[in-house]
Design a protein around this motif. Structure first.
Motif, mmCIF file in Angstrom:
data_model
loop_
_atom_site.group_PDB
_atom_site.id
_atom_site.type_symbol
_atom_site.label_atom_id
_atom_site.label_comp_id
_atom_site.label_asym_id
_atom_site.label_seq_id
_atom_site.Cartn_x
_atom_site.Cartn_y
_atom_site.Cartn_z
ATOM 1 N N ALA A 252 0.889 -1.164 0.037
ATOM 2 C CA ALA A 252 0.092 -0.219 -0.006
ATOM 3 C C ALA A 252 0.819 1.119 -0.107
ATOM 4 O O ALA A 252 0.307 2.509 -0.782
ATOM 5 C CB ALA A 252 -0.969 0.077 1.141
ATOM 6 N N MET A 253 1.916 1.218 0.741
ATOM 7 C CA MET A 253 2.704 2.355 0.662
ATOM 8 C C MET A 253 3.538 2.567 -0.363
ATOM 9 O O MET A 253 3.577 3.641 -0.838
ATOM 10 C CB MET A 253 3.828 2.304 1.916
ATOM 11 N N ALA B 4 -7.478 5.640 6.943
ATOM 12 C CA ALA B 4 -6.792 6.236 5.998
ATOM 13 C C ALA B 4 -7.113 5.631 4.460
ATOM 14 O O ALA B 4 -7.261 6.494 3.595
ATOM 15 C CB ALA B 4 -5.359 5.399 6.010
ATOM 16 N N GLY B 5 -7.642 4.400 4.561
ATOM 17 C CA GLY B 5 -8.242 4.112 3.202
ATOM 18 C C GLY B 5 -9.676 4.548 2.891
ATOM 19 O O GLY B 5 -9.729 5.021 1.762
ATOM 20 N N SER B 6 -10.087 4.990 3.803
ATOM 21 C CA SER B 6 -11.597 5.616 3.774
ATOM 22 C C SER B 6 -11.275 7.170 3.123
ATOM 23 O O SER B 6 -12.091 7.740 2.250
ATOM 24 C CB SER B 6 -12.436 5.720 4.900
ATOM 25 N N ALA B 7 -10.371 7.834 3.645
ATOM 26 C CA ALA B 7 -10.138 9.070 3.270
ATOM 27 C C ALA B 7 -9.496 9.040 2.134
ATOM 28 O O ALA B 7 -9.949 10.075 1.290
ATOM 29 C CB ALA B 7 -8.997 9.710 4.527
ATOM 30 N N ALA B 8 -8.641 8.428 1.530
ATOM 31 C CA ALA B 8 -8.091 8.274 0.377
ATOM 32 C C ALA B 8 -9.021 7.933 -0.685
ATOM 33 O O ALA B 8 -9.059 8.548 -1.998
ATOM 34 C CB ALA B 8 -6.945 7.190 0.195
ATOM 35 N N SER B 9 -10.127 7.131 -0.441
ATOM 36 C CA SER B 9 -11.333 6.753 -1.367
ATOM 37 C C SER B 9 -12.129 7.740 -1.552
ATOM 38 O O SER B 9 -12.293 8.033 -2.680
ATOM 39 C CB SER B 9 -12.033 5.840 -0.699
ATOM 40 N N ALA C 206 -6.762 -0.498 -2.077
ATOM 41 C CA ALA C 206 -7.310 -1.830 -1.937
ATOM 42 C C ALA C 206 -6.303 -2.560 -0.845
ATOM 43 O O ALA C 206 -6.896 -3.067 0.070
ATOM 44 C CB ALA C 206 -7.180 -2.565 -3.308
ATOM 45 N N PHE C 207 -4.935 -2.163 -1.152
ATOM 46 C CA PHE C 207 -4.113 -3.110 -0.109
ATOM 47 C C PHE C 207 -4.263 -2.340 1.283
ATOM 48 O O PHE C 207 -3.976 -3.118 2.394
ATOM 49 C CB PHE C 207 -2.677 -2.965 -0.598
ATOM 50 N N THR C 208 -4.500 -1.031 1.461
ATOM 51 C CA THR C 208 -4.736 -0.621 2.794
ATOM 52 C C THR C 208 -6.176 -1.081 3.538
ATOM 53 O O THR C 208 -5.947 -1.832 4.522
ATOM 54 C CB THR C 208 -5.058 0.923 2.714
#
Length: 215
Positions: free
Chosen positions: A63-64, A151-156, A190-192
């Motif tokens: 993810a990173m 973090a995944g939700s914010a980036a989405s 996705a990997f997050t």
């Protein structure tokens, strides 16, 4: 008989069982097995813990890596005008937050793997040596699971905005021109979320270990 008193036979002494060390000195393999599989043996629980830790590490690093390599320069047409576009993950606070969380998760997973590997090299299983460490790992896994989800939700939200534009505003779909950038971001997100699942599984594994240690 014949005036002689018969003495009872002396009590028989049970033969002493050889120890494992004495057997080795005599060149014998006595086949002694310590309880629990012996020193240096791994249980199925140890294998599960190591597997989950490796998956946590892999998802965090992936993810990173995809996020920090998300950058692209292109051009887009807007109302007949050509605009030069330059995208980079560091332009968005949400993407920077994702990189920070996944970097923290990577460092945490590396420490956990080093602890487990050192115990295996020293032949001191299990990989979770004490209840205190299990509680610390449980807390860390939960924090990182929620952090990865956040973090995944914010980036989405930012990625969806890049693809659909702003509602009631005639913004183009920037991902048509920045396809490589958007693909890198999508894989990272996705990997997050997958990492969130892995850290949640690690927390559950800690709970199972703690429940068994009470018996």
């Amino acid at each position: 008989m014949n005036g002689h008193k018969t003495l009872p036979p002396p009590p028989s002494t049970p033969p002493r069982q050889l120890t494992a060390e004495e057997g080795v000195e005599l060149g014998l393999d006595l086949g002694f097995k310590p309880a629990g599989g012996g020193r240096g043996s791994m249980t199925r629980g140890d294998v599960v813990v190591l597997t989950i830790r490796l998956l946590c590490m892999a998802t965090s690093v992936t993810a990173m890596s995809f996020m920090v390599t998300a950058r692209q320069a292109s051009a887009a047409s807007f109302y007949g005008f050509q605009f030069q576009l330059h995208s980079k993950w560091s332009f968005s606070y949400s993407f920077e937050y994702l990189v920070g969380v996944t970097a923290t998760a990577t460092a945490y997973s590396l420490v956990q793997l080093l602890i487990a590997a050192s115990r295996l090299l020293l032949r001191k299983p299990p990989v979770i040596p004490s209840r205190n460490q299990a509680w610390l790992a449980f807390a860390g896994d939960q924090i990182l699971a929620y952090g990865m989800m956040s973090a995944g939700s914010a980036a989405s939200g930012v990625t969806n905005l890049n693809r659909t534009g702003i509602r009631h505003t005639a913004l183009p779909n920037f991902c048509k021109s920045l396809d490589s950038f958007c693909d890198h971001v999508a894989v990272s997100i996705a990997f997050t979320f997958l990492g969130c699942v892995m850290y949640g599984a690690a927390a559950v594994q800690n709970v199972i270990w703690l429940s068994k240690s009470n018996h």
